[in-house]
Structure formats: structure tokens, C-alpha cells
Design a protein around this motif. Structure first.
Motif, PDB file in Angstrom:
ATOM      1  N   ASP A   1      18.897  -9.328 -21.568  1.00 11.24           N
ATOM      2  CA  ASP A   1      18.138  -8.815 -20.021  1.00 11.24           C
ATOM      3  C   ASP A   1      17.933  -7.164 -19.746  1.00 11.24           C
ATOM      4  O   ASP A   1      17.091  -6.153 -18.985  1.00 11.24           O
TER       5      ASP A   1
ATOM      6  N   TYR B   1      15.217  -4.607 -18.609  1.00  9.21           N
ATOM      7  CA  TYR B   1      14.694  -3.744 -17.082  1.00  9.21           C
ATOM      8  C   TYR B   1      14.881  -2.704 -17.576  1.00  9.21           C
ATOM      9  O   TYR B   1      13.616  -2.059 -17.032  1.00  9.21           O
TER      10      TYR B   1
ATOM     11  N   THR C   1       7.634 -11.245  -9.315  1.00 10.32           N
ATOM     12  CA  THR C   1       8.784 -11.508  -9.664  1.00 10.32           C
ATOM     13  C   THR C   1       9.595 -10.721  -9.800  1.00 10.32           C
ATOM     14  O   THR C   1       9.207  -9.783 -10.272  1.00 10.32           O
TER      15      THR C   1
ATOM     16  N   TYR D   1      13.378  -8.277 -10.187  1.00 12.60           N
ATOM     17  CA  TYR D   1      14.294  -8.221 -11.267  1.00 12.60           C
ATOM     18  C   TYR D   1      15.694  -7.587 -11.006  1.00 12.60           C
ATOM     19  O   TYR D   1      14.704  -6.491 -10.112  1.00 12.60           O
ATOM     20  N   ASP D   2      16.883  -8.242 -10.976  1.00 13.73           N
ATOM     21  CA  ASP D   2      17.697  -6.905 -10.760  1.00 13.73           C
ATOM     22  C   ASP D   2      18.299  -5.682 -12.032  1.00 13.73           C
ATOM     23  O   ASP D   2      17.651  -6.153 -12.745  1.00 13.73           O
TER      24      ASP D   2
ATOM     25  N   GLY E   1      18.445  -6.827 -15.362  1.00 16.07           N
ATOM     26  CA  GLY E   1      17.039  -7.848 -16.545  1.00 16.07           C
ATOM     27  C   GLY E   1      17.365  -8.924 -15.830  1.00 16.07           C
ATOM     28  O   GLY E   1      16.006  -9.978 -15.954  1.00 16.07           O
ATOM     29  N   LYS E   2      18.235  -9.580 -14.838  1.00 13.33           N
ATOM     30  CA  LYS E   2      17.899 -10.856 -14.569  1.00 13.33           C
ATOM     31  C   LYS E   2      17.238 -11.284 -13.451  1.00 13.33           C
ATOM     32  O   LYS E   2      17.500 -10.718 -12.105  1.00 13.33           O
ATOM     33  N   GLU E   3      16.079 -12.023 -13.415  1.00 14.38           N
ATOM     34  CA  GLU E   3      15.277 -12.794 -11.994  1.00 14.38           C
ATOM     35  C   GLU E   3      16.155 -13.063 -11.039  1.00 14.38           C
ATOM     36  O   GLU E   3      17.104 -13.604 -11.178  1.00 14.38           O
TER      37      GLU E   3
END
Length: 186
Positions: free
Chosen positions: A30, A34, A107, A109-110, A113-115
Motif C-alpha cells: 500500500d 502511494y 478513485t 487513496y490515502d 495507499g489504501k483506497e
């Protein structure tokens, strides 16, 4: 008996290490994502997509290269076009569904790297005549205009009754909030 306890302790410690390694690998994947998304070029807004265009030109964004290949190994369902918005809290990217190369998806992402959220710009499997126009604005607003043409068939179902056509136009406004969530505002 003490050997059995020692073996059980060693076995359980080994399982815990495996779980930690698996979690670390997921976190690394993840955070790698990012870092890769951060390297994408920023696409200039306003950016408009229309479902009348059967195929979105992939030249709009990133050329197929090592960066996009690495991203494709992590995000396997989409071809990435580029990033549209980036803040301290999130990155928003535009991709197209790999299978059809025509449905754009936004989309977010934080930092890990999480959606966070996604927005499919055209409705799937349309059984009617529809045109969708989506505009991504600089202000992180998303304008959606959906026009649906309904046609009636004659009694024998082999022709259309053009005087019975109806057109319905729906306009919606969405916004990406400070957390990277996509919300409808109108």
C-alpha cells in the motif's frame, strides 16, 4: 511435558511472525502504491468524459511505461491515466476499466495507499439510449449530466414510433471532501 510446551511456544511464535510478515507485506504494498501514484503526472482540469466516445484515448494520461507497469501489478483492474487531485490527505486518480477501456473511474487513496472511495462515471450495462457527460473541475467538484432517450416500439416490435420518444436529463453535482470521500451535493 516441558518439551511439548516448548514446541507449542516455538510453533505459536512462528505463526505470529508469519502473520506479522504478511501484514508488513500488505502495508509495504500500500505504501509503495502511494509512492507510485505520487509520481503520476497531474492531469489538467477541467477534464470531461463523454460516454459517446466509445474508447477513451489512453494518450490522455500516462504512457505505458515502467511506472504504469508497477501500478498495474498493484491495481490490477484498471489502466491508470493520471492523477487529478492531490492534497495532504489524499491522491485522486483517473483510470479506465481494463476490460473495456471506455469506462472512466475516479478513485481516491490515502497517504498509506489504501483506497478511500471510487466513482464510476458511467452506469454499467445500459439497456437504453444514454449519454453521460462527466466533468472533473479544478475545485474538486464533479458535474454529471445524464441524458436518457426512451423509444417506444410499434405493436409488431419491429419499428420505432419516433413521435413517442422522450428525453430525460438529470444533472448531479458531486464533490471530493477533505477526507477524499466522494459525496453528492446536488
Amino acid at each position: 511435558m516441558s518439551r511439548l510446551i516448548i514446541l507449542l511456544l516455538l510453533f505459536s511464535c512462528g505463526q505470529q511472525a508469519d502473520k506479522l510478515d504478511s501484514a508488513t507485506m500488505t502495508d509495504n504494498k500500500d505504501s509503495d502504491l502511494y509512492g507510485l501514484l505520487d509520481q503520476l503526472p497531474l492531469l489538467k482540469t477541467p477534464l470531461t468524459f463523454s460516454s459517446n466516445n466509445q474508447t477513451i484515448k489512453l494518450s490522455l494520461g500516462v504512457k505505458r511505461n515502467e511506472l504504469t507497469s508497477k501500478i498495474s501489478r498493484i491495481i490490477t483492474d484498471f489502466n491508470v491515466l493520471g492523477k487529478v487531485y492531490q492534497t495532504e490527505e489524499f491522491i485522486a486518480i483517473v483510470s479506465v476499466i481494463r476490460e473495456d477501456n471506455s469506462t472512466p473511474v475516479l478513485t481516491t487513496y490515502d497517504k498509506t495507499g489504501k483506497e478511500i472511495d471510487s466513482f464510476f462515471m458511467y452506469p454499467p450495462n445500459q439497456d437504453y439510449y444514454s449519454t453521460n457527460n462527466i466533468t472533473l473541475n479544478e475545485s474538486k467538484e464533479i458535474s454529471s449530466i445524464d441524458s436518457v432517450l426512451t423509444r417506444q416500439k410499434n405493436k409488431k416490435r419491429i419499428g420505432k414510433i419516433s413521435s413517442a420518444d422522450s428525453l430525460n436529463v438529470t444533472k448531479k453535482i458531486f464533490r471530493i471532501n477533505d477526507k477524499g470521500e466522494i459525496e453528492r451535493i446536488r
